[in-house]
Motif scaffolding. Structure first.
Motif, PDB file in Angstrom:
ATOM      1  N   GLY A 167      22.576   6.005 -11.791  1.00  0.00           N
ATOM      2  CA  GLY A 167      21.487   5.055 -11.986  1.00  0.00           C
ATOM      3  C   GLY A 167      22.030   3.635 -11.967  1.00  0.00           C
ATOM      4  N   ILE A 168      21.361   2.776 -11.202  1.00  0.00           N
ATOM      5  CA  ILE A 168      21.750   1.359 -11.183  1.00  0.00           C
ATOM      6  C   ILE A 168      20.920   0.668 -12.243  1.00  0.00           C
ATOM      7  N   SER A 169      21.577   0.315 -13.329  1.00  0.00           N
ATOM      8  CA  SER A 169      20.807  -0.248 -14.433  1.00  0.00           C
ATOM      9  C   SER A 169      20.641  -1.762 -14.287  1.00  0.00           C
ATOM     10  N   ARG A 170      21.566  -2.417 -13.591  1.00  0.00           N
ATOM     11  CA  ARG A 170      21.420  -3.841 -13.282  1.00  0.00           C
ATOM     12  C   ARG A 170      22.026  -4.096 -11.914  1.00  0.00           C
ATOM     13  N   ILE A 171      21.336  -4.931 -11.142  1.00  0.00           N
ATOM     14  CA  ILE A 171      21.970  -5.468  -9.931  1.00  0.00           C
ATOM     15  C   ILE A 171      21.531  -6.915  -9.821  1.00  0.00           C
ATOM     16  N   TRP A 172      22.495  -7.782  -9.582  1.00  0.00           N
ATOM     17  CA  TRP A 172      22.216  -9.223  -9.590  1.00  0.00           C
ATOM     18  C   TRP A 172      23.158  -9.935  -8.642  1.00  0.00           C
ATOM     19  N   VAL A 173      22.609 -10.904  -7.920  1.00  0.00           N
ATOM     20  CA  VAL A 173      23.423 -11.774  -7.072  1.00  0.00           C
ATOM     21  C   VAL A 173      23.055 -13.211  -7.429  1.00  0.00           C
ATOM     22  N   PHE A 174      24.042 -14.060  -7.530  1.00  0.00           N
ATOM     23  CA  PHE A 174      23.859 -15.479  -7.846  1.00  0.00           C
ATOM     24  C   PHE A 174      22.812 -16.074  -6.904  1.00  0.00           C
ATOM     25  N   MET A 177      23.433 -17.360  -3.438  1.00  0.00           N
ATOM     26  CA  MET A 177      24.190 -16.483  -2.532  1.00  0.00           C
ATOM     27  C   MET A 177      23.355 -15.275  -2.092  1.00  0.00           C
ATOM     28  N   ARG A 178      22.069 -15.337  -2.306  1.00  0.00           N
ATOM     29  CA  ARG A 178      21.240 -14.168  -1.956  1.00  0.00           C
ATOM     30  C   ARG A 178      20.986 -14.088  -0.454  1.00  0.00           C
ATOM     31  N   ARG A 179      20.600 -12.902  -0.028  1.00  0.00           N
ATOM     32  CA  ARG A 179      20.311 -12.584   1.376  1.00  0.00           C
ATOM     33  C   ARG A 179      21.537 -12.768   2.264  1.00  0.00           C
ATOM     34  N   LYS A 180      22.716 -12.501   1.702  1.00  0.00           N
ATOM     35  CA  LYS A 180      23.942 -12.531   2.490  1.00  0.00           C
ATOM     36  C   LYS A 180      24.599 -11.164   2.423  1.00  0.00           C
ATOM     37  N   ASN A 181      23.818 -10.156   2.048  1.00  0.00           N
ATOM     38  CA  ASN A 181      24.319  -8.783   2.044  1.00  0.00           C
ATOM     39  C   ASN A 181      25.218  -8.438   0.847  1.00  0.00           C
ATOM     40  N   LEU A 182      25.328  -9.321  -0.136  1.00  0.00           N
ATOM     41  CA  LEU A 182      26.245  -9.037  -1.245  1.00  0.00           C
ATOM     42  C   LEU A 182      25.759  -7.855  -2.084  1.00  0.00           C
ATOM     43  N   ALA A 183      24.474  -7.778  -2.341  1.00  0.00           N
ATOM     44  CA  ALA A 183      23.959  -6.651  -3.126  1.00  0.00           C
ATOM     45  C   ALA A 183      24.195  -5.344  -2.366  1.00  0.00           C
ATOM     46  N   SER A 184      23.988  -5.383  -1.059  1.00  0.00           N
ATOM     47  CA  SER A 184      24.224  -4.179  -0.246  1.00  0.00           C
ATOM     48  C   SER A 184      25.685  -3.749  -0.332  1.00  0.00           C
ATOM     49  N   ARG A 185      26.585  -4.733  -0.302  1.00  0.00           N
ATOM     50  CA  ARG A 185      28.017  -4.401  -0.408  1.00  0.00           C
ATOM     51  C   ARG A 185      28.345  -3.813  -1.771  1.00  0.00           C
ATOM     52  N   PHE A 207      17.358   3.268  -8.834  1.00  0.00           N
ATOM     53  CA  PHE A 207      17.304   1.941  -9.440  1.00  0.00           C
ATOM     54  C   PHE A 207      16.403   2.030 -10.661  1.00  0.00           C
ATOM     55  N   SER A 208      16.940   1.671 -11.820  1.00  0.00           N
ATOM     56  CA  SER A 208      16.103   1.826 -13.001  1.00  0.00           C
ATOM     57  C   SER A 208      15.229   0.596 -13.190  1.00  0.00           C
ATOM     58  N   ASP A 209      13.942   0.853 -13.337  1.00  0.00           N
ATOM     59  CA  ASP A 209      12.979  -0.177 -13.688  1.00  0.00           C
ATOM     60  C   ASP A 209      13.125  -1.464 -12.868  1.00  0.00           C
ATOM     61  N   PRO A 210      13.016  -1.370 -11.538  1.00  0.00           N
ATOM     62  CA  PRO A 210      13.339  -2.539 -10.720  1.00  0.00           C
ATOM     63  C   PRO A 210      12.338  -3.693 -10.854  1.00  0.00           C
ATOM     64  N   THR A 211      12.855  -4.903 -10.722  1.00  0.00           N
ATOM     65  CA  THR A 211      12.019  -6.102 -10.631  1.00  0.00           C
ATOM     66  C   THR A 211      11.430  -6.140  -9.217  1.00  0.00           C
ATOM     67  N   PRO A 212      10.490  -7.052  -8.937  1.00  0.00           N
ATOM     68  CA  PRO A 212       9.980  -7.158  -7.560  1.00  0.00           C
ATOM     69  C   PRO A 212      11.100  -7.378  -6.534  1.00  0.00           C
ATOM     70  N   ASP A 213      12.034  -8.283  -6.834  1.00  0.00           N
ATOM     71  CA  ASP A 213      13.192  -8.489  -5.947  1.00  0.00           C
ATOM     72  C   ASP A 213      13.994  -7.199  -5.792  1.00  0.00           C
ATOM     73  N   GLY A 214      14.202  -6.538  -6.927  1.00  0.00           N
ATOM     74  CA  GLY A 214      14.984  -5.303  -6.936  1.00  0.00           C
ATOM     75  C   GLY A 214      14.323  -4.231  -6.096  1.00  0.00           C
ATOM     76  N   SER A 219      14.113  -0.729  -1.514  1.00  0.00           N
ATOM     77  CA  SER A 219      13.400   0.019  -0.478  1.00  0.00           C
ATOM     78  C   SER A 219      14.029  -0.276   0.873  1.00  0.00           C
ATOM     79  N   ASN A 220      14.531  -1.510   1.054  1.00  0.00           N
ATOM     80  CA  ASN A 220      15.215  -1.801   2.308  1.00  0.00           C
ATOM     81  C   ASN A 220      16.555  -1.083   2.392  1.00  0.00           C
ATOM     82  N   TYR A 221      17.301  -1.134   1.301  1.00  0.00           N
ATOM     83  CA  TYR A 221      18.642  -0.534   1.307  1.00  0.00           C
ATOM     84  C   TYR A 221      18.583   0.976   1.536  1.00  0.00           C
TER      85      TYR A 221
HETATM   86  N1  ACO Z   1      12.663 -10.143  -0.642  1.00  0.00           N
HETATM   87  C1  ACO Z   1      12.514  -9.357   0.443  1.00  0.00           C
HETATM   88  N2  ACO Z   1      13.505  -8.538   0.913  1.00  0.00           N
HETATM   89  C2  ACO Z   1      14.665  -8.524   0.240  1.00  0.00           C
HETATM   90  C3  ACO Z   1      14.889  -9.331  -0.910  1.00  0.00           C
HETATM   91  C4  ACO Z   1      13.823 -10.158  -1.343  1.00  0.00           C
HETATM   92  N3  ACO Z   1      13.929 -10.957  -2.438  1.00  0.00           N
HETATM   93  N4  ACO Z   1      16.144  -9.127  -1.361  1.00  0.00           N
HETATM   94  C5  ACO Z   1      16.698  -8.224  -0.533  1.00  0.00           C
HETATM   95  N5  ACO Z   1      15.809  -7.847   0.435  1.00  0.00           N
HETATM   96  C6  ACO Z   1      16.020  -6.863   1.517  1.00  0.00           C
HETATM   97  C7  ACO Z   1      16.135  -7.579   2.840  1.00  0.00           C
HETATM   98  O1  ACO Z   1      15.639  -6.716   3.840  1.00  0.00           O
HETATM   99  C8  ACO Z   1      17.625  -7.775   2.987  1.00  0.00           C
HETATM  100  O2  ACO Z   1      18.060  -7.872   4.320  1.00  0.00           O
HETATM  101  P1  ACO Z   1      17.845  -9.274   5.140  1.00  0.00           P
HETATM  102  O3  ACO Z   1      18.355 -10.379   4.265  1.00  0.00           O
HETATM  103  O4  ACO Z   1      18.683  -9.056   6.369  1.00  0.00           O
HETATM  104  O5  ACO Z   1      16.395  -9.379   5.406  1.00  0.00           O
HETATM  105  C9  ACO Z   1      18.192  -6.504   2.385  1.00  0.00           C
HETATM  106  O6  ACO Z   1      17.276  -6.167   1.325  1.00  0.00           O
HETATM  107  C10 ACO Z   1      19.606  -6.646   1.852  1.00  0.00           C
HETATM  108  O7  ACO Z   1      19.636  -7.658   0.871  1.00  0.00           O
HETATM  109  P2  ACO Z   1      20.992  -8.245   0.273  1.00  0.00           P
HETATM  110  O8  ACO Z   1      21.334  -9.527   0.947  1.00  0.00           O
HETATM  111  O9  ACO Z   1      22.033  -7.208   0.248  1.00  0.00           O
HETATM  112  O10 ACO Z   1      20.497  -8.546  -1.231  1.00  0.00           O
HETATM  113  P3  ACO Z   1      20.918  -9.788  -2.138  1.00  0.00           P
HETATM  114  O11 ACO Z   1      22.387  -9.969  -2.107  1.00  0.00           O
HETATM  115  O12 ACO Z   1      20.075 -10.943  -1.779  1.00  0.00           O
HETATM  116  O13 ACO Z   1      20.525  -9.283  -3.610  1.00  0.00           O
HETATM  117  C11 ACO Z   1      19.022  -8.839  -5.443  1.00  0.00           C
HETATM  118  C12 ACO Z   1      19.282  -8.684  -3.922  1.00  0.00           C
HETATM  119  C13 ACO Z   1      20.181  -8.283  -6.237  1.00  0.00           C
HETATM  120  C14 ACO Z   1      17.751  -8.087  -5.823  1.00  0.00           C
HETATM  121  C15 ACO Z   1      18.856 -10.369  -5.725  1.00  0.00           C
HETATM  122  O14 ACO Z   1      17.672 -10.820  -5.135  1.00  0.00           O
HETATM  123  C16 ACO Z   1      18.819 -10.744  -7.198  1.00  0.00           C
HETATM  124  O15 ACO Z   1      19.846 -10.862  -7.854  1.00  0.00           O
HETATM  125  N6  ACO Z   1      17.607 -10.980  -7.766  1.00  0.00           N
HETATM  126  C17 ACO Z   1      17.441 -11.405  -9.151  1.00  0.00           C
HETATM  127  C18 ACO Z   1      17.836 -10.333 -10.117  1.00  0.00           C
HETATM  128  C19 ACO Z   1      17.028  -9.061  -9.908  1.00  0.00           C
HETATM  129  O16 ACO Z   1      15.812  -9.087  -9.895  1.00  0.00           O
HETATM  130  N7  ACO Z   1      17.738  -7.931  -9.747  1.00  0.00           N
HETATM  131  C20 ACO Z   1      17.150  -6.624  -9.590  1.00  0.00           C
HETATM  132  C21 ACO Z   1      16.859  -6.112 -10.927  1.00  0.00           C
HETATM  133  S1  ACO Z   1      16.367  -4.425 -10.884  1.00  0.00           S
HETATM  134  C22 ACO Z   1      17.709  -3.555 -11.384  1.00  0.00           C
HETATM  135  O17 ACO Z   1      18.653  -4.186 -11.834  1.00  0.00           O
HETATM  136  C23 ACO Z   1      17.722  -2.066 -11.329  1.00  0.00           C
END
Ligand code: ACO
Ligand code: ZN
Length: 224
Positions: A167-174, A177-185, A207-214, A219-221
């Protein structure tokens, strides 16, 4: 009359409306003393929390041209655990999670560290036995699915639990630095290191209890 008003406003401040700090990413009003003080405090704390000194023992689980991913386990040195905890507190504050200690004996923390020694991503994983699948939204072709709509939609889950391993309990990217594939890595690195010698499939992680961003990320990952 209009000219008069403008004269008064122009004589006041240099900056109007919100500005975004290019270092910490906070959006604030530079013309507001309270806002500025809040920014100064956040800015300082963020820089401290994401600063990485480098450790004698680092468990590097992935390397990239711009940085590396470290894995921290419960049995690791105090300084490593303290840093993981500090980053988690930062993430929890951003997510609005209640502060509290995770049942730490089984969790693993993954940190994305850049070459210039900043922690810009964090993933916290824990072993689980089952999860509930998020169900696809019923399609409504008459509504154009804008991201704003997407973000406000509640999601439905299956009522049948399915077996899962991690279970992924937290995932966060600064924020800057978002949308650079760091969360995917981070998820990739977790999948190949969580269980020694095998790689988890996307069906085995949840993914536990995801936020809208999460959820948008998940769903993309998981589609790939
Ligand atoms: N909106 C739409 N699509 C998204 C988004 C978004 N905000 N974030 C990621 N995606 C999709 C895209 O398709 C993206 O590919 P693309 O950029 O080529 O279109 C693909 O996912 C891969 O995204 P990454 O670049 O790997 O993701 P990123 O490094 O930006 O991190 C994260 C995503 C961790 C959700 C980041 O937005 C974040 O830290 N948000 C704030 C904290 C948060 O809400 N974390 C999730 C909590 S839920 C949990 O922890 C279980
Ligand atoms: Zn700042």
């Amino acid at each position: 009359k209009v000219a008069d008003d403008q004269l008064i406003i122009d004589a006041g401040q240099k900056h109007f409306g919100p500005v975004s700090c290019s270092t910490c990413g906070m959006i604030y009003s530079a013309s507001n003393v309270e806002d500025e003080a809040q920014h100064a405090q956040y800015h300082q704390r963020l820089l401290e929390s994401i600063h990485f000194v480098g450790w004698k023992k680092e468990r590097v689980v992935a390397e990239f041209w711009d940085g590396k991913i470290l894995m921290i386990c419960p049995e690791d040195a105090k300084y490593a655990l303290r840093k993981a905890e500090e980053v988690r507190e930062l993430v929890d504050a951003e997510l609005g999670f209640q502060q509290g200690i995770l049942s730490s004996s089984r969790i693993r923390t993954y940190l994305y560290v850049t070459n210039d020694k900043k922690i810009v991503g964090c993933l916290i994983a824990e072993p689980i036995k089952q999860a509930f699948r998020v169900l696809a939204e019923p399609s409504s072709p008459e509504i154009v699915s804008t991201s704003a709509l997407e973000r406000h939609r509640a999601w439905r889950c299956s009522s049948e639990p399915q077996p899962a391993i991690c279970g992924i309990s937290r995932i966060w990217v600064f924020s800057l630095m978002r949308r650079k594939n760091l969360a995917s890595r981070l998820v990739d690195a977790m999948r190949s290191s969580f269980i020694y010698g095998s790689r988890l499939t996307t069906d085995e992680i949840a993914f536990s209890d995801p936020t809208p961003d999460g959820k948008l990320f998940a769903s993309n990952y998981c589609r790939v």
